[in-house]
Design an enzyme around this catalytic site. Sequence first.
Site, PDB file in Angstrom:
ATOM      1  N   HIS A 175       0.823  -1.206   0.000  1.00  0.00           N
ATOM      2  CA  HIS A 175       0.000   0.000   0.000  1.00  0.00           C
ATOM      3  C   HIS A 175       0.861   1.261   0.000  1.00  0.00           C
ATOM      4  CE1 HIS A 175      -4.158  -1.159   0.206  1.00  0.00           C
ATOM      5  NE2 HIS A 175      -3.994  -1.925   1.266  1.00  0.00           N
ATOM      6  N   CYS A 184       0.882   3.107  -4.723  1.00  0.00           N
ATOM      7  CA  CYS A 184       0.387   4.421  -5.105  1.00  0.00           C
ATOM      8  C   CYS A 184       1.200   5.502  -4.420  1.00  0.00           C
ATOM      9  CB  CYS A 184      -1.081   4.555  -4.730  1.00  0.00           C
ATOM     10  SG  CYS A 184      -1.692   6.178  -5.147  1.00  0.00           S
TER      11      CYS A 184
END
Length: 259
Positions: free
Chosen positions: A77, A132
Amino acid sequence: MKLALCIGINDYPGVDNDLTGCRNDADDWAAALGNRGFEIRKLVDSAASGAAIRTGIRDLLGRATSGDAVVITYSGHGTWVPDRDGDESDHRDEALCPHDIAVNGPLVDDELFTLFERAAPGVRTVLISDSCHSGTLTRLNRPIGDHRRPSRFLPPSTFLSPAEATRAGARPPLRAKPRSAALLLAGCKDSEYSYDASFNGRPNGAFSYVALTTLTELPESATYRDWLRAIRAQLPSQDFPQTPALQATAAQLAWPLLS
């Protein structure tokens, strides 16, 4: 020396945002780099705490001397925290998410810069991040096929107090952001998602899968620009609308590819 640290995190305890392809990414990066003569260390799931990641990067850079190569791959993540020093145009610092983020918080880009800055002169440091990098977006679960799972975000509210999360609305005066001490190859632009996927029934990050597939097809003389060009021939795509990005100085772009 050629030293590599490969990080993959599927399991995020304390939050309902687990991933599926990150451990496979770490294994695949480790295999590819091992074939290129790198000494490999892996940190996956519970072993990839914030402290362990920081220590792993410090140890590799502490061992490396001029002419050595250090490659860190991260699959997991990404998130953001409010920018406190005015060096981000969107007023948010991008961050990586260790396994223990719910307890001990993220690894922010400013701290990564400080870690990489410790490298001895002449060390070629590369960060490959399949996550991301946007202040508002995170990596998603979205495998190819008809049975796509809902998108799952890892918002700052997962680990920040409401008061801290709202500080992102503040507008501190901008200052010049220092150039990174490492070459960065990222799975997407700051404003985009990176995706979890499944290829031939095996979970992987879309970026990691494409990057590693194209790597095997490049000639020995290929540059990082050549690699990015090959990756961008496949990403973004209809299934994965993410645009891989390369951030590097002119000197870093002259480095031999993964060596």
